[in-house]
Design a protein around this motif. Sequence first.
Motif, PDB file in Angstrom:
ATOM      1  N   LEU A 261      66.901  39.347  29.214  1.00 40.42           N
ATOM      2  CA  LEU A 261      67.317  40.879  28.920  1.00 40.42           C
ATOM      3  C   LEU A 261      66.346  41.535  27.825  1.00 40.42           C
ATOM      4  O   LEU A 261      65.935  42.477  27.841  1.00 40.42           O
ATOM      5  CB  LEU A 261      68.653  40.776  28.936  1.00 40.42           C
ATOM      6  N   LEU A 262      66.373  40.443  26.851  1.00 38.36           N
ATOM      7  CA  LEU A 262      65.775  41.107  25.598  1.00 38.36           C
ATOM      8  C   LEU A 262      64.205  41.406  26.029  1.00 38.36           C
ATOM      9  O   LEU A 262      63.299  42.313  25.629  1.00 38.36           O
ATOM     10  CB  LEU A 262      65.718  40.027  24.601  1.00 38.36           C
ATOM     11  N   ILE A 263      63.481  40.331  26.717  1.00 41.03           N
ATOM     12  CA  ILE A 263      62.168  40.716  26.935  1.00 41.03           C
ATOM     13  C   ILE A 263      61.957  41.840  27.800  1.00 41.03           C
ATOM     14  O   ILE A 263      60.966  42.487  27.601  1.00 41.03           O
ATOM     15  CB  ILE A 263      61.365  39.483  27.764  1.00 41.03           C
ATOM     16  N   ALA A 264      62.907  42.116  28.929  1.00 42.24           N
ATOM     17  CA  ALA A 264      62.846  43.355  29.531  1.00 42.24           C
ATOM     18  C   ALA A 264      62.911  44.633  28.849  1.00 42.24           C
ATOM     19  O   ALA A 264      62.145  45.382  29.026  1.00 42.24           O
ATOM     20  CB  ALA A 264      63.955  43.126  30.693  1.00 42.24           C
ATOM     21  N   THR A 265      63.738  44.374  27.675  1.00 40.76           N
ATOM     22  CA  THR A 265      63.888  45.408  26.774  1.00 40.76           C
ATOM     23  C   THR A 265      62.820  45.859  25.691  1.00 40.76           C
ATOM     24  O   THR A 265      62.467  47.091  25.475  1.00 40.76           O
ATOM     25  CB  THR A 265      64.902  45.121  25.537  1.00 40.76           C
ATOM     26  N   LEU A 266      62.105  44.649  25.559  1.00 40.13           N
ATOM     27  CA  LEU A 266      60.828  44.811  24.883  1.00 40.13           C
ATOM     28  C   LEU A 266      59.725  45.614  25.511  1.00 40.13           C
ATOM     29  O   LEU A 266      58.703  46.433  25.368  1.00 40.13           O
ATOM     30  CB  LEU A 266      60.146  43.520  24.654  1.00 40.13           C
ATOM     31  N   PHE A 267      59.577  45.362  27.033  1.00 42.67           N
ATOM     32  CA  PHE A 267      58.772  45.849  28.124  1.00 42.67           C
ATOM     33  C   PHE A 267      59.332  47.652  28.120  1.00 42.67           C
ATOM     34  O   PHE A 267      58.408  48.566  28.029  1.00 42.67           O
ATOM     35  CB  PHE A 267      58.927  45.578  29.491  1.00 42.67           C
ATOM     36  N   LEU A 268      60.438  47.896  27.846  1.00 42.64           N
ATOM     37  CA  LEU A 268      60.957  49.278  27.885  1.00 42.64           C
ATOM     38  C   LEU A 268      60.512  49.911  26.642  1.00 42.64           C
ATOM     39  O   LEU A 268      59.902  51.012  26.453  1.00 42.64           O
ATOM     40  CB  LEU A 268      62.396  49.340  28.015  1.00 42.64           C
ATOM     41  N   VAL A 269      60.576  49.201  25.517  1.00 40.73           N
ATOM     42  CA  VAL A 269      60.189  49.655  24.091  1.00 40.73           C
ATOM     43  C   VAL A 269      58.675  50.295  24.068  1.00 40.73           C
ATOM     44  O   VAL A 269      58.141  51.085  23.918  1.00 40.73           O
ATOM     45  CB  VAL A 269      60.406  48.759  23.145  1.00 40.73           C
ATOM     46  N   GLY A 270      58.046  49.275  24.817  1.00 36.94           N
ATOM     47  CA  GLY A 270      56.390  49.417  24.898  1.00 36.94           C
ATOM     48  C   GLY A 270      56.222  50.675  25.873  1.00 36.94           C
ATOM     49  O   GLY A 270      55.249  51.328  25.515  1.00 36.94           O
ATOM     50  N   SER A 271      56.975  50.791  26.719  1.00 35.66           N
ATOM     51  CA  SER A 271      56.730  52.011  27.718  1.00 35.66           C
ATOM     52  C   SER A 271      57.411  53.237  26.974  1.00 35.66           C
ATOM     53  O   SER A 271      56.987  54.490  27.487  1.00 35.66           O
ATOM     54  CB  SER A 271      57.428  52.006  28.786  1.00 35.66           C
ATOM     55  N   THR A 272      58.002  53.387  25.788  1.00 38.35           N
ATOM     56  CA  THR A 272      58.352  54.461  25.419  1.00 38.35           C
ATOM     57  C   THR A 272      57.520  54.822  24.145  1.00 38.35           C
ATOM     58  O   THR A 272      57.615  56.020  23.538  1.00 38.35           O
ATOM     59  CB  THR A 272      59.702  54.480  24.839  1.00 38.35           C
TER      60      THR A 272
END
Length: 306
Positions: A261-272
């Motif tokens: 879940l944390l790695i998925a969160t990092l993807f979201l961070v990159g996309s913002t």
Amino acid sequence: MKVSVSKIIYVLLILSALLGWLNSPTALVLGFIFTLIFNNPFQSFSHKAINYLLKVSVVGLGFGMLLKETLETSKEGLGLTAFSIFLTVGLGLSLTRILKIDLKLGHLITSGTAICGGSAIAAISPVIKAKNETISIALGIVFLLNSIALFVFPALGHLLNLTQEQFGLWCAVAIHDTSSVVGAAIGYGDEALRIATTVKLSRTLWIIPLSIFSMFLFKTKGEKIKIPYFIILFIGAIIINSYHIIPEPATSFIVTISKRLLIATLFLVGSTISVKDLKSSGIKPIILASSLWVFISIFSLIYILN
């Protein structure tokens, strides 16, 4: 048609992270590259999801920790945490005036660097009544430096032969956002991850005194201070694991899912990360953020090594 394709690719990349096919740096870079090519089709959703997923991930990681070790780690990191926060806030306020940066923008960048990145910025913003544009610029700069840290810190850690304990403590103090702290520590080792998460969350509690200080600094009254209640759930998860209330296979599964879940969160961070916001801010806020980051990184490393 392009919007539909971008939504499909976005969802597939998140699923790839959840299935364990991506590591922390890759997820962050893919998020950033995706936004450069397509623009984020779920911009408002992404910001909300980052907030919730990060908290859920951190609480889940608590099921892999033990109470006695956590208390010892928090105690060991307390002195460095307090000292580094006071120095960073003092230096940030001074540099903001020297560089003639908007005081609220400088304070948000300083708060994000001193404590916990986006979480601190989100908590302090309503207290000082910051405008949305100011908040966006501060978040963009902090997220950009977080992205760099995710690559630089593990490489430097191996280059300097830091132990897992040293690296975990260094990450917790010198990297802004909790997501990047944990993301950098995941690949370094389980002990580094445990220490980084524990010290970073104890550091997060400093949002409360910093919010009170911000009220006096900007002479605002009646604003609600955000208390990071999810830390209580994190402690609860540690207690449950320490007394073996839940079977070990179940807690191991929760920890694994939390890491993904944390790695998925990092993807979201990159996309913002907004290149537009970064360009519009000019060079001075970036100089401020970079100077504070370099200072806290070098100071904390010297402290830890000695």
